[in-house]
Structures are given as structure tokens and as C-alpha cells.
Scaffold this motif. Structure first.
Motif, PDB file in Angstrom:
ATOM      1  N   LEU B 124       0.824  -1.206   0.000  1.00 44.32           N
ATOM      2  CA  LEU B 124       0.000   0.000   0.000  1.00 44.32           C
ATOM      3  C   LEU B 124       0.858   1.257   0.000  1.00 44.32           C
ATOM      4  O   LEU B 124       0.569   2.223  -0.694  1.00 44.32           O
ATOM      5  N   VAL B 125       1.926   1.247   0.796  1.00 39.14           N
ATOM      6  CA  VAL B 125       2.780   2.441   0.854  1.00 39.14           C
ATOM      7  C   VAL B 125       3.935   2.352  -0.145  1.00 39.14           C
ATOM      8  O   VAL B 125       4.853   3.166  -0.124  1.00 39.14           O
ATOM      9  N   GLY B 126       3.881   1.325  -1.015  1.00 41.50           N
ATOM     10  CA  GLY B 126       4.857   1.224  -2.095  1.00 41.50           C
ATOM     11  C   GLY B 126       6.249   0.834  -1.662  1.00 41.50           C
ATOM     12  O   GLY B 126       7.238   1.295  -2.217  1.00 41.50           O
ATOM     13  N   LEU B 127       6.354  -0.020  -0.657  1.00 42.05           N
ATOM     14  CA  LEU B 127       7.677  -0.403  -0.173  1.00 42.05           C
ATOM     15  C   LEU B 127       7.900  -1.917  -0.182  1.00 42.05           C
ATOM     16  O   LEU B 127       8.731  -2.421   0.562  1.00 42.05           O
ATOM     17  N   SER B 128       7.150  -2.619  -1.030  1.00 41.58           N
ATOM     18  CA  SER B 128       7.266  -4.079  -1.048  1.00 41.58           C
ATOM     19  C   SER B 128       8.699  -4.534  -1.256  1.00 41.58           C
ATOM     20  O   SER B 128       9.142  -5.521  -0.679  1.00 41.58           O
ATOM     21  N   ASP B 129       9.430  -3.789  -2.088  1.00 40.16           N
ATOM     22  CA  ASP B 129      10.799  -4.215  -2.411  1.00 40.16           C
ATOM     23  C   ASP B 129      11.770  -4.017  -1.258  1.00 40.16           C
ATOM     24  O   ASP B 129      12.902  -4.462  -1.313  1.00 40.16           O
ATOM     25  N   PHE B 130      11.308  -3.322  -0.224  1.00 34.39           N
ATOM     26  CA  PHE B 130      12.223  -3.012   0.870  1.00 34.39           C
ATOM     27  C   PHE B 130      11.894  -3.761   2.149  1.00 34.39           C
ATOM     28  O   PHE B 130      12.407  -3.439   3.215  1.00 34.39           O
ATOM     29  N   ALA B 131      11.028  -4.776   2.026  1.00 31.14           N
ATOM     30  CA  ALA B 131      10.557  -5.485   3.222  1.00 31.14           C
ATOM     31  C   ALA B 131      11.703  -6.044   4.049  1.00 31.14           C
ATOM     32  O   ALA B 131      11.648  -6.054   5.274  1.00 31.14           O
ATOM     33  N   ALA B 132      12.759  -6.497   3.380  1.00 30.56           N
ATOM     34  CA  ALA B 132      13.849  -7.143   4.106  1.00 30.56           C
ATOM     35  C   ALA B 132      14.973  -6.171   4.468  1.00 30.56           C
ATOM     36  O   ALA B 132      15.972  -6.574   5.043  1.00 30.56           O
ATOM     37  N   HIS B 133      14.790  -4.889   4.146  1.00 31.17           N
ATOM     38  CA  HIS B 133      15.816  -3.900   4.500  1.00 31.17           C
ATOM     39  C   HIS B 133      15.683  -3.490   5.959  1.00 31.17           C
ATOM     40  O   HIS B 133      14.654  -3.712   6.588  1.00 31.17           O
ATOM     41  N   TYR B 134      16.746  -2.849   6.451  1.00 32.87           N
ATOM     42  CA  TYR B 134      16.679  -2.272   7.792  1.00 32.87           C
ATOM     43  C   TYR B 134      16.399  -0.775   7.678  1.00 32.87           C
ATOM     44  O   TYR B 134      16.757  -0.155   6.665  1.00 32.87           O
ATOM     45  N   PRO B 135      15.738  -0.187   8.688  1.00 27.46           N
ATOM     46  CA  PRO B 135      15.349   1.230   8.607  1.00 27.46           C
ATOM     47  C   PRO B 135      16.499   2.155   8.222  1.00 27.46           C
ATOM     48  O   PRO B 135      16.299   3.102   7.465  1.00 27.46           O
ATOM     49  N   ALA B 136      17.706   1.874   8.737  1.00 27.20           N
ATOM     50  CA  ALA B 136      18.833   2.767   8.443  1.00 27.20           C
ATOM     51  C   ALA B 136      19.190   2.778   6.959  1.00 27.20           C
ATOM     52  O   ALA B 136      19.909   3.659   6.494  1.00 27.20           O
ATOM     53  N   GLN B 137      18.694   1.806   6.223  1.00 28.53           N
ATOM     54  CA  GLN B 137      18.975   1.754   4.786  1.00 28.53           C
ATOM     55  C   GLN B 137      17.942   2.528   3.973  1.00 28.53           C
ATOM     56  O   GLN B 137      18.002   2.535   2.750  1.00 28.53           O
ATOM     57  N   LEU B 138      16.980   3.153   4.673  1.00 24.73           N
ATOM     58  CA  LEU B 138      15.888   3.842   3.984  1.00 24.73           C
ATOM     59  C   LEU B 138      16.023   5.356   4.132  1.00 24.73           C
ATOM     60  O   LEU B 138      16.600   5.841   5.103  1.00 24.73           O
TER      61      LEU B 138
END
Ligand SMILES: Nc1ncnc2c1ncn2[C@@H]1O[C@H](COP(=O)(O)OP(=O)(O)OP(=O)(O)O)[C@@H](O)[C@H]1O
Ligand SMILES: [Mg+2]
Lengths: 278, 261
Positions: B124-138
Motif C-alpha cells: 500500500l505504501v509502495g515499499l514491497s521491495d524493501f521489506a527485508a531492508h533495515y530502517p537505516a537503509q531507507l
């Protein structure tokens, strides 16, 4: 891999420094106006590294087991004591930190004592512990308690800071989820504390080794590396290389403990390795 | 039924000290079930404080706060609301997906459902590709979107949001506004939404609450009736009229709207 190479280079550098000082330094040491400012570099004070290594292979006493075997046995004995002391100390430190985080009053009441506890000289304390515990448990356990006594301190202090490290926003978020103190501890405070915990554990590991070695010496416990250090140093004048083998053993013990803590840390800090390292 | 009822609330910080601040005074606010209410006002006028009072993260000095017919504290313990703060406040040792799962975890929702829900919210918020990332990488805006997904994940009956779109670019912002409205309509969520953007407040809200500072008070409550929102709404005459109305209210001039606007 890089780390291993780095460690090897550091060892090599140490050996080079040792041998080069031995080569250029005054055998009787450098004395200026009656004060010795550089140590003596004769064979009795600073044996060649190679001599120390060779000494490892020769028997401890005429006809006895080689020194390295005796050392390994002693190291294992002391490692056992250190491990028990480290675990007990870390656990006590952890519980104290949680208690101090939970109750402001506990922090105010306990923290000064925690700090004070470390100013008691170990040599004064060791015979006391041995005296109290001597009747209840075997002597090695008294030594473990001394190791624990030194080990709990960095964990208690480091962990307390770690548990208090979450931002107010994080705490409020947990509050908004109606999470009580216990679940906030599990989901927020403990994970947030890991960057503080592991440096503290490394200090605790080193402290536990020192505590175990000194504890063995001051309680007269036989079988460990502390005892060997004392025994061998009696022969310092006749067999200087032997003294250094014992010290080598103590250093090795420290390395093993540090390695164990690092191995513990590895799986728990995945996110930091992934994020901060390029 | 009313979702939120705030009556005669006053909030004083550091009472009796020389740094005493009257953050809110005489605040009355009612949010009906399913209503979308925006709080707008100058910085420091107590918007966040009012939201935190509703969330029972701080207690009023006087007055009462009722959420879903219960005292605010009871409502918090029953987890009646989802909240997104002004700062994302993600846990940096958890992956993005596990951050979104956090409130579900605390509600003891089974792992499988948790994961599905988190993935749905991240899409929904368009972040499916980042599910496995850590917050500091965003980036900051991406972190903010994770926080929004986290607040929506529990499908709360009441949604409290403090400038959730503040750090986003205009395009993402407009898309998420539409998504938010769709989610709220579908699940009949009541929302209290803090913002600094007048068009955003008007586009989203049934009611725009205008506040003023020192002491924080509600100076105006402006109903906005634009029907179901579409992209065309942003260009409609009614939209601009309402924007002007809110702007005037913010300036403190009477809210009478003249024909030339
Ligand atoms: N914990 C606190 N202690 C003391 N004063 C506070 C505290 N929280 C808020 N205040 C004061 O209350 C007032 C309102 O703060 P609040 O955060 O609600 O403003 P805001 O409307 O959300 O502002 P902004 O738009 O900048 O986020 C401010 O004057 C602030 O200084
Ligand atoms: Mg605010």
C-alpha cells in the motif's frame, strides 16, 4: 579474513619490537639520575622470543611433562573457573541493570554500591571470599566468585545505559500498544541494549580472566594458570624463559574468552553489520 | 456513536515552575465515528499534545478524554487506536517487515497472518521491495511510510496521525492521501490527523479544526463537504473555497467567505 591477518601482523609487530629493543637497549637498563627509565634488556629480564617458544617444548622439571602440556591443562582449568565466573557475573550484572532500570529508587540506592564494590582491593577480598565459601563449596568456586565479582561491574553499568537508551518515542509507541513493562523490556529495551551489552561483555570477559588468575594466586588454589605464574616466577633468575611461557598461557586464555564473546555477538548484531559496513 | 470526545481539556506542562507552559486550554472536540478530522495551526499550538492526550500518552491537567465511549486509558489498554508519530520511530534492529509486524505481534496475531498483513500494508505504501531492508537503509520519507504502514496494519477503529506525510514529496503525498482515504472508508476508521498543509487538511477531512497558540485553543471548526474525493476534487471550486476559508481562519480573520474567492 582481514581481521585474522591484522591480528597476525600485530603479533609480529610485538615480536619485532621486543627483539629490537633487546638488540639496541642497554642490558642493564637506562638509568637517569638514579631513576630507571628503560627496563633492562639482558636475557634474564627479556629472554629471546625463540627461547620462550623452545622452552614450551622442554619438560617442566627434569623428566616431567613438557611445559606446553602443563600450560594447556592449567589454561583449561582456569578457563572453567573463568567461564563460571563470567556467566555468574554477567547474569548478576544483567539482573542488577534490569532492576535499576525498573526502579528509579534501586538505581539511586544501588549504583553507588556497584561503583564502590570495584574499589575494594581484590587481594584484600580474595581471602575473605575463600574463608566464607571455603566450607560450603570447593575452592575453585571461591575463585569463580572472585572472577564474577569483577565481571558483573561492566555488565551492570553498560547494560543500564543500554536499557535506558531507547528514545521516548519508542517507549511511547510501546505504551500505545498497551505493552507493559515486561514486554517493553523484551521488544524494545533489550534489543536496543545490545550495542552496549557486547562491549560490556568483552570487558567482563577480561575482568573475569584477571579475577580468576589473581583469585587463584591469593587463595592458593592449585592447578590453574595463576598458580603456574607464581611457581614459575620463583625460577625467574635461573629459567627466565619459563616465566614468560606462563604469561603466554594467561594471554592465550584472555584471547579465548574474547573470542567466545565475539562468537556470541556475531548472530545478534546482524542489522548493524548489514547497515553500517559498506 | 462518537469515536473521540474531548471535553474542557486543559494541559499545563511544568506547572508551578518558571518554565510553565499552557499547551492547551478549554479544548472541546468531538469526532464522530467514521469521521476524518484534521488539526491545523501554527507550530507549538498544541496539536501533538492534543493527539497524545487522546492516545493517553499524557494525562490532561483538567477535563476529560473519552475514546470509543471509554476513558482514554481504558481505550489505550484495549488497543482501540493505531498511531503514527511525527518522527517515524522505527526499531532499527528490525527489518522493515518486522517493524510493521510489531503491533500485530503484540496483539498475538499468528505469524502467517502477521506476515500477510505486513506485506499488504507495505504494498500500500509502495515499499514491497524493501521489506527485508533495515530502517537505516531507507530515506526519511521511506521510513515515514513504514511508520504509516505500521499504524494501519492493525486496522484500528481510530487512527491518530501526527504529520505523517511531512517528509514526503508532493506526488507520493497525494497518492498516499488517496490511499489513506480509501483505507479509512473501507474499514470505517475514524481519523485524527495533524497537518501543516491547508490543501491536505481540506482534501482529507470532513472537519478541519483550526487552532491558535499561547495558550493552545481551538479557534474554529470548519466542516468540509466535498463528497467522495477524487483527483478532480483538487481542482474543484468547492475545494478552493474551503482552502480559503481555512486560510482565513488561520490568519484569525472572520471566516466569512466572499464571492471573489
Ligand atoms: N513534554 C513537554 N514538556 C514541556 N513542554 C512541552 C512538552 N511537550 C510539549 N510542550 C509544549 O507544549 C506546546 C505545544 O507543543 P506541541 O508539540 O503540542 O506543538 P505542535 O502544535 O505539535 O507543534 P508542531 O507543529 O511544531 O509539531 C509547546 O509550547 C511545547 O513547548
Ligand atoms: Mg507536533
Amino acid at each position: 579474513m582481514r581481521k585474522v591477518l591484522g591480528a597476525l601482523a600485530a603479533v609480529l609487530l610485538g615480536i619485532v619490537a621486543w627483539e629490537s629493543y633487546k638488540a639496541v637497549g642497554d642490558p642493564d637498563g637506562t638509568v637517569v639520575a638514579g631513576v630507571r627509565i628503560l627496563p633492562r634488556s639482558d636475557d634474564a629480564a627479556m629472554p629471546h622470543v625463540l627461547d620462550v617458544v623452545r622452552r614450551l617444548a622442554r619438560p617442566e622439571l627434569a623428566g616431567g611433562r613438557p611445559v606446553w602440556q602443563v600450560l594447556v591443562d592449567a589454561c583449561l582449568f582456569t578457563l572453567g573457573i573463568t567461564t563460571v565466573g563470567f556467566l555468574v557475573g554477567a547474569l548478576v550484572g544483567l539482573l542488577l541493570a534490569v532492576l535499576m532500570q525498573r526502579f528509579r529508587v534501586a538505581e539511586r540506592g544501588l549504583l553507588p554500591w556497584v561503583v564502590l564494590s570495584q574499589t575494594v582491593p581484590l587481594v584484600a577480598l580474595a581471602p575473605l571470599v575463600a574463608g566464607w565459601g571455603g566450607r560450603i563449596w570447593p575452592a575453585w568456586m571461591s575463585v569463580s566468585m572472585i572472577a564474577a565479582y569483577l565481571a558483573f561491574f561492566p555488565v551492570a553499568v553498560g547494560m543500564l545505559r543500554g536499557l535506558q537508551s531507547p528514545s521516548p518515542a519508542g517507549v511511547e509507541l510501546m505504551r500505545s500498544y498497551a505493552a507493559g513493562w515486561w514486554r517493553t523490556l523484551l521488544k524494545l529495551r533489550l534489543p536496543a541494549a545490545t550495542p552496549y551489552l557486547f562491549p560490556a561483555l568483552r570487558l567482563a570477559g577480561a575482568a573475569a580472566v584477571v579475577g580468576a588468575v589473581v583469585g587463584e594466586i591469593s587463595t592458593g588454589t592449585r592447578g590453574g594458570i595463576g598458580r603456574l605464574v607464581i611457581e614459575y616466577s620463583r625460577e625467574a633468575t635461573t629459567d627466565p624463559a619459563k616465566v614468560y611461557t606462563a604469561m603466554l598461557g594467561a594471554a592465550l586464555l584472555g584471547l579465548v574468552v574474547a573470542g567466545a564473546v565475539a562468537a556470541l555477538e556475531f548472530p545478534l548484531t546482524r542489522h548493524r553489520r548489514k547497515v553500517l559496513l559498506p | 456513536m462518537t469515536a473521540v470526545s474531548v471535553q474542557g481539556v486543559r494541559k499545563v506542562f511544568n506547572a508551578g515552575r518558571n518554565d510553565e507552559v499552557v499547551a492547551l486550554s478549554d479544548v472541546d472536540l468531538t469526532v464522530e465515528s467514521g469521521q476524518f478530522v484534521s488539526l491545523i495551526g501554527p507550530s507549538g499550538c498544541g496539536k501533538s499534545t492534543l493527539l497524545r492526550l487522546i492516545a493517553d500518552l499524557t494525562a490532561p491537567t483538567a477535563g476529560s478524554v473519552t475514546v470509543a465511549g471509554k476513558p482514554a486509558r481504558r481505550a489505550r489498554l484495549d488497543q482501540e487506536y493505531g498511531i503514527a508519530f511525527q518522527q517515524a520511530g522505527l526499531f532499527d534492529w528490525r527489518t522493515v517487515r518486522r517493524n510493521v509486524e510489531l503491533p500485530l505481534e503484540l496483539r498475538k496475531i499468528p505469524r502467517q497472518r502477521r506476515r500477510e498483513r505486513a506485506d499488504e500494508m507495505l504494498a500500500l505504501v509502495g515499499l514491497s521491495d524493501f521489506a527485508a531492508h533495515y530502517p537505516a537503509q531507507l530515506s526519511g520519507g521511506m521510513q515515514q511510510r513504514v511508520a504509516i504502514a505500521r499504524a494501519l496494519a492493525v486496522h484500528p477503529k481510530l487512527l491518530l496521525m501526527d504529520e505523517p506525510f511531512g517528509a514526503l514529496d508532493e506526488m507520493t503525498r497525494e497518492r498516499l492521501q488517496a490511499e489513506l482515504l480509501a483505507v479509512c472508508a473501507k474499514t470505517e476508521t475514524s481519523t485524527v490527523f495533524v497537518t501543516h498543509s491547508i490543501p491536505e487538511a481540506v482534501f482529507l477531512s470532513d472537519l478541519v479544526v483550526v487552532m491558535s497558540a499561547r495558550p493552545g485553543r481551538i479557534t474554529d471548526v470548519i466542516p468540509v463537504d466535498l463528497g467522495p474525493r477524487t483527483e478532480a476534487t483538487r481542482q474543484s471550486a468547492g475545494f478552493f473555497t474551503a482552502v480559503t476559508k481555512v486560510r482565513k481562519a488561520l490568519r484569525g480573520t472572520p471566516t466569512a467567505v466572499t464571492a471573489d474567492t
